[in-house]
Design a protein around this motif. Structure first.
Motif, PDB file in Angstrom:
ATOM      1  N   UNK A  17      35.990  47.266  30.083  1.00 55.43           N
ATOM      2  CA  UNK A  17      35.049  48.039  30.892  1.00 55.43           C
ATOM      3  C   UNK A  17      34.231  47.127  31.778  1.00 55.43           C
ATOM      4  N   UNK A  18      34.901  46.198  32.455  1.00 52.05           N
ATOM      5  CA  UNK A  18      34.216  45.106  33.149  1.00 52.05           C
ATOM      6  C   UNK A  18      33.507  45.530  34.426  1.00 52.05           C
ATOM      7  N   UNK A  19      33.807  46.724  34.947  1.00 55.65           N
ATOM      8  CA  UNK A  19      33.147  47.167  36.175  1.00 55.65           C
ATOM      9  C   UNK A  19      33.416  46.224  37.331  1.00 55.65           C
ATOM     10  N   UNK A  20      32.354  45.778  37.992  1.00 60.50           N
ATOM     11  CA  UNK A  20      32.488  44.876  39.135  1.00 60.50           C
ATOM     12  C   UNK A  20      32.728  43.432  38.726  1.00 60.50           C
ATOM     13  N   UNK A  21      32.851  43.172  37.438  1.00 61.75           N
ATOM     14  CA  UNK A  21      33.284  41.873  36.965  1.00 61.75           C
ATOM     15  C   UNK A  21      32.233  40.788  36.901  1.00 61.75           C
ATOM     16  N   UNK A  22      30.961  41.141  37.050  1.00 65.43           N
ATOM     17  CA  UNK A  22      29.924  40.101  37.049  1.00 65.43           C
ATOM     18  C   UNK A  22      29.852  39.375  35.712  1.00 65.43           C
ATOM     19  N   UNK A  23      29.974  40.115  34.614  1.00 62.77           N
ATOM     20  CA  UNK A  23      29.912  39.474  33.296  1.00 62.77           C
ATOM     21  C   UNK A  23      31.091  38.523  33.110  1.00 62.77           C
ATOM     22  N   UNK A  24      32.284  38.938  33.524  1.00 62.99           N
ATOM     23  CA  UNK A  24      33.476  38.097  33.407  1.00 62.99           C
ATOM     24  C   UNK A  24      33.316  36.819  34.214  1.00 62.99           C
ATOM     25  N   UNK A  25      32.850  36.956  35.443  1.00 62.60           N
ATOM     26  CA  UNK A  25      32.715  35.809  36.339  1.00 62.60           C
ATOM     27  C   UNK A  25      31.643  34.845  35.844  1.00 62.60           C
ATOM     28  N   UNK A  26      30.557  35.365  35.308  1.00 66.67           N
ATOM     29  CA  UNK A  26      29.515  34.489  34.762  1.00 66.67           C
ATOM     30  C   UNK A  26      30.076  33.594  33.660  1.00 66.67           C
ATOM     31  N   UNK A  27      30.871  34.161  32.777  1.00 64.95           N
ATOM     32  CA  UNK A  27      31.461  33.359  31.701  1.00 64.95           C
ATOM     33  C   UNK A  27      32.478  32.374  32.258  1.00 64.95           C
ATOM     34  N   UNK A  28      33.264  32.815  33.237  1.00 67.42           N
ATOM     35  CA  UNK A  28      34.275  31.936  33.818  1.00 67.42           C
ATOM     36  C   UNK A  28      33.646  30.734  34.512  1.00 67.42           C
ATOM     37  N   UNK A  29      32.525  30.946  35.176  1.00 66.98           N
ATOM     38  CA  UNK A  29      31.831  29.840  35.827  1.00 66.98           C
ATOM     39  C   UNK A  29      31.274  28.849  34.809  1.00 66.98           C
ATOM     40  N   UNK A  30      30.815  29.364  33.676  1.00 60.91           N
ATOM     41  CA  UNK A  30      30.197  28.498  32.660  1.00 60.91           C
ATOM     42  C   UNK A  30      31.214  27.753  31.813  1.00 60.91           C
ATOM     43  N   UNK A  31      32.424  28.311  31.680  1.00 61.20           N
ATOM     44  CA  UNK A  31      33.415  27.723  30.776  1.00 61.20           C
ATOM     45  C   UNK A  31      34.759  27.575  31.500  1.00 61.20           C
ATOM     46  N   UNK A  32      34.891  26.534  32.311  1.00 65.26           N
ATOM     47  CA  UNK A  32      36.085  26.378  33.145  1.00 65.26           C
ATOM     48  C   UNK A  32      37.374  26.122  32.369  1.00 65.26           C
TER      49      UNK A  32
END
Length: 352
Positions: free
Chosen positions: A180-195
């Motif tokens: 239920x990621x919606x616009x993906x902000x939560x996903x992208x925040x984690x991706x930026x923090x954990x490459x």
């Protein structure tokens, strides 16, 4: 029975304040869209002419808007110089769109609720649901932007470290599903923090997934993030080390099935992180402004979508920790604990 005049006056006075706040929300929306707050941020006292010039707007409209902001306490007024000032605190709330307390986008949600009023009235009469995709488009933008800032302030620094061993896995390289990621902000925040980790975001709303892909590209993480149009029980099982539900499980008509599916999609030592609106377990625990906000949104959006799925549950946004923990245990997750809470969120950790 005779009317208690004092109680009547108190109620009327409170509702006049509510009407004034409703008008004020429209003004905040205009200030955000027209760049009026940004034009004033950090500039010190300004005349209405200066604000108009900086924002590229007509002065007479700007002057009236400024006075509405002063009357509502959003902007300071200096009577001797007849100038207007946006303080640092006011700018954090109204001008800085990366601030964790930036609020103008929240009024887009309110605007969508008004726009969808005929659908809500019809749903009340029929008992039918209103699915997420049927709402006014301002809902999706408002929800995405509003939660983006809250997650930005808390997710990586506060919430993930409270989960047992999860941050270490993410730093080494883990598989993460955002349901239920919606616009993906939560996903992208984690991706930026954990490459070193890889992320999949799933949502049934195709338009939101299209936005999420653009968000990932703008953030430069498209090499490690994949967004797919999937329901909560159709996405690929990849042995995820972390499965996340960000403020969405209570919207689902079959929350036990959704969490059971998530459990089967996890690695044996995987973790399910459930983020839900803060609530107590009883109505009397939620008699406060946050509870009122969540109950109202739940009436028009959360319950409406769950009903549209013709499922087993209509949890609503104020389900409370006991009910949420019961859902997770019914899904077969044996270890369930409340990891952390804020005035707006409950963060629950669940494992096999």
């Amino acid at each position: 029975m005779s009317i208690n005049q004092q109680k009547l006056d108190t109620l009327v006075g409170r509702l006049i304040g509510e009407i004034s706040a409703g008008y004020g929300g429209v003004m905040v929306g205009l200030g955000d869209k027209l760049g009026l707050y940004k034009a004033m941020a950090g500039a010190g006292p300004l005349s209405s002419q200066e604000v108009a010039r900086r924002s590229g707007c007509a002065e007479r409209y700007v002057r009236e808007w400024l006075n509405s902001q002063v009357a509502g306490g959003c902007i300071d007024y200096h009577s001797k110089s007849r100038t207007y000032e946006l303080t640092q605190e006011q700018a954090a709330v109204l001008a800085d769109d990366l601030s964790p307390v930036f609020l103008p986008h929240a009024w887009q949600i309110v605007a969508s609720m008004w726009a969808d009023e005929p659908k809500t009235v019809a749903a009340f009469k029929s008992g039918n649901g209103v699915s997420w995709g049927e709402h006014d488009e301002r809902l999706f933008c408002g929800i995405g932007a509003f939660y983006r800032n809250a997650y930005s302030a808390n997710l990586v620094k506060e919430w993930l470290p409270m989960l047992s061993g999860v941050t270490d896995k993410l730093e080494r390289g883990a598989k993460v599903a955002d349901i239920g990621c919606g616009h993906g902000h939560s996903t992208v925040l984690m991706a930026k923090a954990f490459p070193e980790s890889r992320f999949w975001g799933f949502d049934a709303h195709e338009e939101s997934i299209e936005v999420a892909r653009r968000v990932a590209q703008a953030a430069g993480v498209e090499d490690r993030v994949i967004f797919e149009v999937e329901k909560a029980d159709t996405y690929a099982r990849r042995g995820y080390d972390l499965v996340c539900f960000f403020d969405c499980l209570h919207d689902m008509g079959r929350p036990i099935e959704a969490t059971r599916y998530a459990a089967t999609a996890m690695a044996e030592d995987g973790t399910l992180m459930l983020i839900e609106p803060f609530a107590g377990d009883r109505v009397e625990d939620n008699i406060n402004p946050v509870g009122r906000l969540y109950y109202a949104g739940s009436t028009t959006m959360c319950c409406a979508h769950a009903i549209s799925e013709n499922g087993t549950h209509v949890l609503g946004a104020q389900a409370g920790p006991n009910q949420l923990e019961a859902i997770l245990k019914s899904a077969g997750l044996g270890t369930v604990r409340r990891a952390v809470e804020t005035p707006f969120n409950l963060i629950i950790e669940a494992r096999w």
